[in-house]
Design an enzyme around this catalytic site. Structure first.
Site, PDB file in Angstrom:
ATOM      1  CB  SER A 194      10.304  25.622  44.641  1.00  0.00           C
ATOM      2  OG  SER A 194       9.960  24.498  45.426  1.00  0.00           O
TER       3      SER A 194
ATOM      4  CG  PHE B 244       6.457  23.014  36.192  1.00  0.00           C
ATOM      5  CD1 PHE B 244       6.329  23.740  35.010  1.00  0.00           C
ATOM      6  CD2 PHE B 244       6.517  23.729  37.386  1.00  0.00           C
ATOM      7  CE1 PHE B 244       6.272  25.133  35.017  1.00  0.00           C
ATOM      8  CE2 PHE B 244       6.469  25.116  37.405  1.00  0.00           C
ATOM      9  CZ  PHE B 244       6.342  25.809  36.214  1.00  0.00           C
TER      10      PHE B 244
ATOM     11  CD  GLU C  34      11.692  30.896  41.063  1.00  0.00           C
ATOM     12  OE1 GLU C  34      11.461  30.132  42.005  1.00  0.00           O
ATOM     13  OE2 GLU C  34      12.418  30.592  40.096  1.00  0.00           O
TER      14      GLU C  34
ATOM     15  CB  CYS D 220      15.884  28.183  36.885  1.00  0.00           C
ATOM     16  SG  CYS D 220      17.146  27.411  35.910  1.00  0.00           S
TER      17      CYS D 220
ATOM     18  CD  GLU E 211       4.012  16.105  41.538  1.00  0.00           C
ATOM     19  OE1 GLU E 211       5.174  15.916  41.132  1.00  0.00           O
ATOM     20  OE2 GLU E 211       3.754  16.708  42.600  1.00  0.00           O
TER      21      GLU E 211
ATOM     22  CE  LYS F 138       8.944  13.269  42.161  1.00  0.00           C
ATOM     23  NZ  LYS F 138       7.838  13.824  41.348  1.00  0.00           N
TER      24      LYS F 138
END
Ligand code: NAD
Length: 484
Positions: free
Chosen positions: A228, A151, A384, A283, A178, A175
């Site tokens: 992740s 995301f 994290e 990240c 979402e 893809k």
């Protein structure tokens, strides 16, 4: 008001998904409903795979220079619409306009680098490997590849892969996450306008079911995943089980080291930008500062001063320096970690939990948060958090700093702040981490280098963009020839 429903882009056409499963796409600053995204079903993925497979032969036979020219067009369109794109990113993800502009810029750079494909893809040869025998090494595209992005960089991450894959002659399926599908939708509008042949690039919205269909299909040759650590590991395993090329970029916990001779003001400013830029949802974000010796107190004071003055709000306001986190669910997760830090006995010296942003009562805001007295074995020093939470640990020397980092499972990014070439050299030589900054808080490699996470931050061997991309998206063929 009717809510926009996002379509898929398959075989050169926008097609509504048949799925009745819809997710709300919500602006994390305002709480406004922006659109609904379908969770496409397996047969819709099948259509995209077929379109990509059918387009492959024609596309691979298109000369590399002609393939590159399609990307020149796409690049120009992205440049023309860059401000519009940045505003879409702010609305779906929450980052500031400046961060979003940076994201669009980095995305454009990947397209620019991929236009060098005629040179990048060249093979090599050697005459007379034996008497009258020559040898040629050529690179050929492989087939259908796909990207599964996270995301936090909704626009850029698919472009770490797709331009390289497609310029090499492969066809592609994205893809999107979402949670943030809108800027990928805008990207595919530009792809449509740029006039790529149908089926070369496809977009299928959805979640796990779409990923499973892509991973299980024998007609998908490779996958690039970013997200992740847990899902990265799962996708890596499953893709390998199904015989695919796979590269999975996972989570991170980034430690920055401040040596006693670091330039205080500039070091503090770089750490602030690393820890709280994009609300810590990068990240490459600083998660823990390892401050060596006497710099600890003055650095701590400076960090608290700078962090307290950051303006938090809705990213579309140009004066805002930090936006919300991406969703209510993620906000709860970040707040949970802050609570955990308090329970573990770390000292909360800047508490972002009570922040209220005028005019945005429904926003997912958490202010800059700093913990002092963090111990290396605490959960907040190891897991994290992916939010605007920074921990400070005092260490004796560089050896201790390196040992703490070594014990952490992740190895995405790090940085050292120092005026000593000797320390900098020792650090970059010894540190077990893929992206290293020297007096740079966010050491993000440009598109012509590779994005090199190590340890549990990466599963695979060939990394994203740069030269590794050409290796990942092509197969090598060695032709040995003799003519009678
Ligand atoms: P995520 O793992 O939840 O989701 C990433 C993608 O995987 C999404 O497209 C999602 O739909 C899909 N997905 C989720 N669960 C799945 C499952 N069980 N099976 C198959 N697919 C699944 O990650 P996120 O929360 O969107 O992104 C944040 C994470 O991404 C952070 O951990 C961050 O460190 C990481 N990240 C890493 C890099 C890097 O370069 N290493 C870059 C950006 C983000």
């Amino acid at each position: 008001m009717e809510v926009k429903r996002i379509d898929n882009y398959i075989d050169g056409k926008w097609v509504p998904s048949d799925s009745s499963q819809l997710l709300d796409v919500v602006n994390p600053a305002t709480g406004a409903l922006l659109a609904q995204v379908p969770l496409s079903a397996q047969d819709e993925v099948g259509k995209a795979i077929k379109a990509a497979r059918d387009a492959f032969l024609g596309w691979r036979e298109t000369p590399p220079l002609a393939r590159a020219r399609s990307f020149f067009k796409l690049r120009d369109l992205m440049e023309e619409r860059s401000e519009e794109l940045a505003r879409v990113i702010v609305q779906e993800e929450g980052k500031t306009l400046d961060d979003a502009r940076g994201e669009v810029r980095r995305a454009i750079e990947n397209v620019e680098v991929a236009t060098g494909i005629p040179s990048l893809m060249m093979g090599s040869n050697l005459e007379d490997v034996a008497k009258d025998i020559d040898c040629d090494a050529v690179r050929q595209p492989i087939g259908v590849f796909c990207a599964i992005p996270p995301f936090n960089f909704p626009f850029m991450v698919s472009l770490w892969f797709m331009p390289f894959a497609v310029a090499c002659g492969n066809t592609y399926i994205v893809k999107p996450s979402e949670q943030v599908p809108l800027s990928q939708n805008s990207l595919f509008e530009l792809i449509d306008e740029a006039g790529f042949p149908r089926g070369v690039m496809n977009l299928v919205n959805g979640a796990k079911e779409v990923v499973d269909a892509l991973l299980e299909s024998k007609d998908v040759n490779g996958v690039s995943f970013v997200g992740s650590a847990t899902v990265a590991k799962h996708v890596y395993r499953k893709a390998a089980e199904h015989g695919k090329r796979v590269q999975c970029l996972g989570g991170a916990k980034n430690f920055l080291v401040a040596m006693p001779d670091a330039v205080l003001d500039r070091t503090a400013a770089a750490i602030i930008s690393s820890a709280f830029g994009a609300a810590g949802e990068r990240c490459l974000a600083a998660a823990v500062v390892l401050a060596v010796g006497d710099i600890y107190e003055p650095l701590r004071a400076k960090l608290v001063e700078l962090a307290s003055n950051l303006k938090v709000g809705y990213g579309l306001d140009e004066t805002v320096q930090m936006g919300p986190v991406v969703s209510r669910r993620h906000l709860d997760r970040v707040l949970g970690y802050i609570e955990k830090g308090v329970q573990e006995g770390a000292r909360l010296i800047l508490d972002g939990r009570q922040i209220r942003v005028d005019g945005y009562p429904n926003g997912c805001f958490v202010g800059p948060t700093i913990f002092d007295h963090v111990k290396p074995d605490m959960v907040i020093a190891n897991e994290e958090i992916f939010g605007p939470v920074l921990g400070l640990i005092r260490v004796r020397d560089l050896d201790e700093a390196l040992a703490i980092m070594d014990a952490n499972p992740y190895g995405n990014a790090t940085a050292i702040f120092t005026s000593s070439g000797k320390w900098a050299r020792e650090f970059k030589y010894r540190v077990r981490c893929g992206m290293v900054g020297i007096n740079i808080g966010v050491p993000a490699p440009m598109a012509f280098f590779t994005f090199t996470g190590w340890k549990d931050s990466f599963f695979g061997d060939l990394h994203g963009h740069g030269r590794d991309a050409i290796e990942f998206f092509t197969e090598k063929k060695i032709v040995t020839s003799r003519w009678f």
